[in-house]
Design a protein around this motif. Structure first.
Motif, mmCIF file in Angstrom:
data_model
loop_
_atom_site.group_PDB
_atom_site.id
_atom_site.type_symbol
_atom_site.label_atom_id
_atom_site.label_comp_id
_atom_site.label_asym_id
_atom_site.label_seq_id
_atom_site.Cartn_x
_atom_site.Cartn_y
_atom_site.Cartn_z
ATOM 1 N N ARG A 113 0.831 -1.205 0.000
ATOM 2 C CA ARG A 113 0.000 0.000 0.000
ATOM 3 C C ARG A 113 0.867 1.257 0.000
ATOM 4 O O ARG A 113 0.614 2.205 -0.757
ATOM 5 C CB ARG A 113 -0.920 -0.002 1.217
ATOM 6 C CG ARG A 113 -1.796 1.249 1.319
ATOM 7 C CD ARG A 113 -2.778 1.154 2.463
ATOM 8 N NE ARG A 113 -2.122 1.003 3.745
ATOM 9 C CZ ARG A 113 -1.568 2.025 4.413
ATOM 10 N NH1 ARG A 113 -1.573 3.252 3.892
ATOM 11 N NH2 ARG A 113 -1.014 1.813 5.593
ATOM 12 N N LEU A 114 1.910 1.266 0.835
ATOM 13 C CA LEU A 114 2.795 2.425 0.892
ATOM 14 C C LEU A 114 3.531 2.640 -0.417
ATOM 15 O O LEU A 114 3.788 3.781 -0.826
ATOM 16 C CB LEU A 114 3.802 2.242 2.037
ATOM 17 C CG LEU A 114 3.219 2.238 3.451
ATOM 18 C CD1 LEU A 114 4.312 1.912 4.466
ATOM 19 C CD2 LEU A 114 2.579 3.579 3.777
ATOM 20 N N GLU A 117 1.767 4.718 -2.828
ATOM 21 C CA GLU A 117 1.705 6.133 -2.476
ATOM 22 C C GLU A 117 3.063 6.824 -2.589
ATOM 23 O O GLU A 117 3.158 8.037 -2.381
ATOM 24 C CB GLU A 117 1.181 6.273 -1.038
ATOM 25 C CG GLU A 117 -0.204 5.654 -0.834
ATOM 26 C CD GLU A 117 -0.585 5.555 0.637
ATOM 27 O OE1 GLU A 117 0.265 5.920 1.490
ATOM 28 O OE2 GLU A 117 -1.702 5.102 0.939
#
Length: 221
Positions: A113-114, A117
């Protein structure tokens, strides 16, 4: 004294490795001992040992008369490295899947997920390495993992320094999601196939970006 030299050499090797990966020391750069010793504030003994370490890893070439230079990989070198990576990383994740804990899978999901981003190549590269390291580590073969990371170090500069890499984040994230989903399902064969497909995508990106182009010609996706 010997342990101190080894420790210093390891630290210098790590800094040189990072400088090569980030493009601060491009392909073909002469690594002048006097300049590097001054840059890192070390004597030439640990510096020479550091260069030997990088030569062993395939990042540096040491010539009798010219000294050390950053190794340039041609198309054949890249092809050989990616073929090896497909074999070794595919096998590593295949063997790791039965041993992946819920904690490791949760960490890999967070890193995934990171990564989606991440706004810089540096952060993306750091998270990408962590994602794969988490999923490969339970394979239980330390020598295999060592070779995997040495091969990755050789080509990382070509993957990270392409301006198209951030633009490809969504595609790579989909591939990472497929790898992660296969691991979560405990499907070792599917995890291996997804990992090999992911490496093929990376190879195509590097091949397109490193191929000779006429001025103004865009980088192939």
């Amino acid at each position: 004294m010997e342990k101190s030299i080894d420790s210093t050499a390891d630290a210098v090797a790590a800094r040189l490795r990072q400088a090569i990966a980030e493009g601060d020391l491009p392909d073909g750069t002469r690594l002048v001992e006097r300049d590097l010793a001054s840059r890192f504030a070390v004597s030439r003994i640990p510096l020479r040992e550091a260069l030997q370490k990088l030569a062993f890893e395939g990042l540096v070439e040491i010539h009798k008369n010219r000294g050390a230079v950053v190794r340039t990989l041609d198309a054949a070198d890249l092809d050989e490295i990616y073929r090896l990576r497909m074999l070794l990383e595919g096998d590593a994740i295949y063997r790791a899947v039965p041993n992946l804990s819920a904690e490791t899978l949760a960490r890999a999901e967070l890193v995934h997920r990171l990564l989606g981003e991440a706004g810089t190549r540096e952060k993306q590269g750091e998270l990408n390495r962590e994602f794969h390291a988490l999923l490969y580590a339970p394979c239980g073969n330390r020598q295999q993992l060592k070779v995997i990371w040495e091969l990755r170090n050789q080509v990382e500069r070509y993957e990270r320094l392409q301006e198209t890499l951030l633009a490809q984040t969504q595609a790579f994230q989909l591939e990472h999601a497929q790898i992660l989903a296969a691991c979560q399902a405990g499907n070792a064969r599917l995890a291996r196939a997804a990992t090999v497909a992911h490496l093929r995508s990376a190879r195509r990106l590097v091949a397109g970006a490193s191929a000779p182009r006429t001025p103004g010609q865009p980088v192939a996706p």
